[in-house]
Design a protein around this motif. Sequence first.
Motif, mmCIF file in Angstrom:
data_model
loop_
_atom_site.group_PDB
_atom_site.id
_atom_site.type_symbol
_atom_site.label_atom_id
_atom_site.label_comp_id
_atom_site.label_asym_id
_atom_site.label_seq_id
_atom_site.Cartn_x
_atom_site.Cartn_y
_atom_site.Cartn_z
ATOM 1 N N LEU A 104 -0.931 60.720 26.580
ATOM 2 C CA LEU A 104 -1.772 59.977 26.823
ATOM 3 C C LEU A 104 -2.935 60.217 27.380
ATOM 4 O O LEU A 104 -4.040 59.635 27.282
ATOM 5 N N GLU A 106 -5.355 60.289 30.568
ATOM 6 C CA GLU A 106 -5.576 59.425 31.752
ATOM 7 C C GLU A 106 -6.435 58.092 31.310
ATOM 8 O O GLU A 106 -7.068 58.421 30.288
ATOM 9 N N LEU A 107 -6.027 57.110 31.706
ATOM 10 C CA LEU A 107 -6.705 55.745 31.627
ATOM 11 C C LEU A 107 -7.673 55.638 32.664
ATOM 12 O O LEU A 107 -7.493 55.581 33.796
ATOM 13 N N SER A 153 -1.639 53.810 16.908
ATOM 14 C CA SER A 153 -1.283 52.911 18.146
ATOM 15 C C SER A 153 -2.284 51.790 17.810
ATOM 16 O O SER A 153 -3.103 51.600 16.816
ATOM 17 N N TYR A 162 -10.981 52.057 28.686
ATOM 18 C CA TYR A 162 -10.524 52.916 29.603
ATOM 19 C C TYR A 162 -9.404 53.819 28.827
ATOM 20 O O TYR A 162 -8.893 54.676 29.433
ATOM 21 N N TRP A 163 -9.063 53.395 27.328
ATOM 22 C CA TRP A 163 -8.377 54.171 26.679
ATOM 23 C C TRP A 163 -9.059 55.342 26.095
ATOM 24 O O TRP A 163 -8.514 55.946 24.580
ATOM 25 N N TYR A 166 -7.719 59.031 24.220
ATOM 26 C CA TYR A 166 -6.299 58.559 23.377
ATOM 27 C C TYR A 166 -6.608 57.685 22.214
ATOM 28 O O TYR A 166 -6.343 57.992 21.013
ATOM 29 N N ARG A 204 4.627 54.353 27.580
ATOM 30 C CA ARG A 204 4.247 53.261 27.640
ATOM 31 C C ARG A 204 4.526 52.642 29.375
ATOM 32 O O ARG A 204 3.470 52.171 29.867
ATOM 33 N N THR A 206 3.804 54.851 31.604
ATOM 34 C CA THR A 206 2.817 55.264 32.342
ATOM 35 C C THR A 206 1.602 54.723 32.390
ATOM 36 O O THR A 206 0.868 54.210 33.220
ATOM 37 N N ALA A 207 1.454 53.995 31.076
ATOM 38 C CA ALA A 207 0.216 53.099 30.974
ATOM 39 C C ALA A 207 0.479 51.503 31.616
ATOM 40 O O ALA A 207 -0.770 51.099 31.938
#
Length: 247
Positions: A104, A106-107, A153, A162-163, A166, A204, A206-207
């Motif tokens: 992932l 980081e967001l 995804s 913010y994604w 990823y 998921r 984590t996000a």
Amino acid sequence: MFDYQPSEQCLANKTILVTGAGDGIGKQASIHYAKYGATVILLGRTVAKLEQVYDEIVAAGHPEPAIVPLDMKGATQQNYQDMANTIIDQFGKLDGALLNASILGELTPFANIAKQIWDDVMQVNLNAQFYLAQALIPALQKSASSSLLFTTSGVGNKGRAYWGPYSISKFATEGMMQVIADEYDDSSIRCNAINPGATDTKMRQTAFPAEDKTKIATVEDIMPAYVYLMSDDSKDVNGQRIDAQPK
């Protein structure tokens, strides 16, 4: 596809490679592929996790899998080529590959993306997928009907704030899938991308740490699509982005 009912031995005599096989979706896909008759090559970073999946498959009486420990963050193009050559030497062919492993990162706001996070995400989610797919194609060509399956995804075809790393890596993954699918459209290789959707996995969590897990799919829930896309029932499906959950 969502209510696909596989025949008991729909993957019999197939050899299928799964990356990220030690946990989550990769683990369950490996167990399901073995359940339906496939010899599964378990690729992952943590040997202990791979051994647990191996033991579970063998204890259930399914075909004995193989284990390939490999850290996709540090592996080189030559590592993947050597692995593919070993697959051909030991199994003669490869009937399927689920390229499932991803990280992932980081967001974070786009302007704040750290170079190391960007580099790590692109290495695992994109560069490693390219090296692996390129190395595996000769083995996949030796099968009469083979399936190369990338993992995408919901943020892989519509960007989300913010994604950044990823999301961008998954856009690129879908593009790579489309290129391969078009180039091999008239061959025995089919190439697609699967979007698991909102599923109860560590990534998921984590996000979305505050999410109610009872309101999203379990890994078991989405397996029909994964089995379908490895079986010969999907031999005419090529170049598609496929959702594992109904919308």
